[in-house]
Design a protein around this motif. Sequence first.
Motif, short mmCIF file in Angstrom:
data_model
loop_
_atom_site.label_atom_id
_atom_site.label_comp_id
_atom_site.label_asym_id
_atom_site.label_seq_id
_atom_site.Cartn_x
_atom_site.Cartn_y
_atom_site.Cartn_z
N GLU A 298 0.84 -1.20 0.00
CA GLU A 298 0.00 0.00 0.00
C GLU A 298 0.88 1.25 0.00
OE1 GLU A 298 -3.40 2.15 2.80
OE2 GLU A 298 -2.71 0.12 3.21
N GLY A 299 0.77 2.04 -1.04
CA GLY A 299 1.52 3.28 -1.15
C GLY A 299 3.00 3.09 -1.39
N LEU B 84 4.58 7.50 -6.65
CA LEU B 84 3.99 6.31 -7.25
C LEU B 84 3.27 6.59 -8.57
CD1 LEU B 84 2.59 4.51 -4.09
CD2 LEU B 84 4.77 4.22 -5.24
N GLU B 85 3.28 7.78 -9.06
CA GLU B 85 2.60 8.10 -10.30
C GLU B 85 3.18 7.26 -11.44
OE1 GLU B 85 -0.14 9.39 -12.54
OE2 GLU B 85 0.00 10.25 -10.55
N ALA C 100 -2.23 -1.22 -13.08
CA ALA C 100 -3.50 -1.24 -12.35
C ALA C 100 -3.26 -1.50 -10.87
CB ALA C 100 -4.45 -2.30 -12.93
N GLY C 101 -2.25 -2.29 -10.61
CA GLY C 101 -1.93 -2.55 -9.22
C GLY C 101 -1.61 -1.28 -8.48
N LEU C 102 -0.97 -0.34 -9.19
CA LEU C 102 -0.68 0.93 -8.56
C LEU C 102 -1.94 1.71 -8.27
CD1 LEU C 102 2.44 2.07 -10.60
CD2 LEU C 102 2.37 1.22 -8.26
N VAL C 103 -2.90 1.58 -9.20
CA VAL C 103 -4.19 2.28 -8.98
C VAL C 103 -4.84 1.73 -7.74
CG1 VAL C 103 -6.45 2.74 -9.95
CG2 VAL C 103 -4.44 2.81 -11.41
N TRP C 104 -4.85 0.37 -7.61
CA TRP C 104 -5.44 -0.21 -6.40
C TRP C 104 -4.68 0.27 -5.16
CZ3 TRP C 104 -10.05 -1.70 -6.72
CH2 TRP C 104 -10.56 -2.36 -7.85
N ALA C 105 -3.39 0.39 -5.30
CA ALA C 105 -2.62 0.84 -4.15
C ALA C 105 -3.01 2.24 -3.74
CB ALA C 105 -1.13 0.78 -4.47
#
Length: 593
Positions: free
Chosen positions: A453-454, A509-510, A536-541
């Motif tokens: 997360e983050g 994280l962008e 997408a995993g980053l978006v979920w994060a």
Amino acid sequence: MSRPPLLLLLLLPPGIVAASWAAWMPPAVAGLAGSCASIPCRFSYPEELRPGSVQGLWYFGSPYPKNYPPVVARSRPGGVHESFEGRARLVGDPGLRDCSLELGPPLSAELGGRYYFRGDLGGYNQYSFSEHAALDVLEEPLLEVPAEVVAGAVAELRCRVPDSCPRQRPRLRWEGAGELPELSEREWREDAAGAASVVSRLRFRARREDGGRNLGCQVTLPNSSLAFSASVALDVQYEPQVLDVSGPAEALEGSQVHLGCSAEGRPPPLLTWFRGPQVLREEPGAAALPLHLAQVSPRDSGTYTCVAENRHGRHNRSLELHVAYAPRTPVLNGTFWVLADAPRTPVLNGTFWVLADAPRTPVLNGTFWVLAGEQTLPGTPVLNGTFWVLADAPRTPVLNGTFWVLAGEQVRVTCSARSHPAPIVTLSRGRRVWPRPYAPVVLPESRCAPAGEGVARCDCAAAAVPAPALAFELPWLNASVAEGHRDFALTWSAPGAAGAALTLRGADLEPRLAVLCHARNGHGSARVQLRFHHPAGLVWAKVGPVGAVVAFAVVIALVCYLSQSRRKKASGSPEVTPVTPAGGRDPEPRPLQ
């Protein structure tokens, strides 16, 4: 019969007499040259004598008249020795048993010596007393200096001057003590066996820099131009200090090396050169101690220590000497015979020969059989990567760092060598040298991916000879992150490759942000922008756990809706999707059949 103290006798009333001839006077009296000196004296005679008058006189050097000693002074008129004319007076009254004598002024060196008193009661009642006073004429005050003044300790000096002239009391003061730390002064009067003196004490804490300082005691007399002084140069003892050790940090094998050591201390220290616990050279009381090493070898590498020592302490300084030498003969890891066809039970003994010519298809996959009792060397090698290792080879090895393998097989040969500094080791076959140096190449596994997360992690891997140095470049921050940064970690390293990781947090994280993997060595550099894996995993994060729950509910609702629509199609009339003709007009309705 014991005699009463002189001071007590001086205080006795005149009518008190003793039972025999006796005299009391200080055994030693001192006076300053040019001044005066008083010798207090009391005497007694037998009680049964009833003299009409009591007289007395002083002799110099001897108490017996037959030796014709010089007469110093007498109570009745008469001649005295010319040396004492006008310079000696019997100031006491013999009738009162007081025989005190005053000498000077001025006192001079020739007046120094022993003085004897003779009592004269008339007729045969005369007596020369063996008791005497020794006069010492001083040209300067007496300085009492401690046997040893040590830096850091309290030192005490005393100045002593006789106070034997009642008309001239001495005055004392110290010179050269103004800057001494913890300074204190005290003055008092002492009376030792009837001889008086004035004492001044100087106390301070000695320092190393006070060595050689002159301290003086100045004495003056009132109503006189006379002045006396005495001084001393302080000898401050202190623990030794090694000032410098000199010598090269590195020397070539076979060369000469000169090491130097200089030190100071009081008393002069014992200097010693050590290498480890071994004493190489020592010399007492030396200010410097050189050490000569002829034709150094790698065994001479190590720590060399110079130690200075005296009774007040010990101090040392060290230096490191590295002996550089050419590479020694390389040692290949693996001089083998390759054998095959292990017919017996494995016997593992850790040291083995590898022999060739396996007659059958290998059945061992990466596992070695260690056998004993092999009797012959097989012929042509047919080793194909899996072989048996047999022990107790009966003959001398015939291969020196060389072995046979089949074409297409992978072979790993290790070469090691020892030198200082570390050597550059290469393997060669004919004119071909492995490995050939080349510029870095960024490997495909380099990428960025979410790591929680983050949090995202970027990996950078590259191959090069020699091994590359890695860094991450962040163009939007105009920054480069390399080893030593808290978010940088060197994950692995090999002789021809290396890998590193960078941890990104928060706003970093962008997915559109560019992260570059930069690898470099002495033959060039490579720079590649890393792609974000599974963005997408980053978006979920970024959405977080609450957003994930909401999205999951939407997906469930959509699945339920699609399921109900399919049931309607299966049980009722199907949904018709109107089709617009090419001309743009609606079709005419058809009658139902």
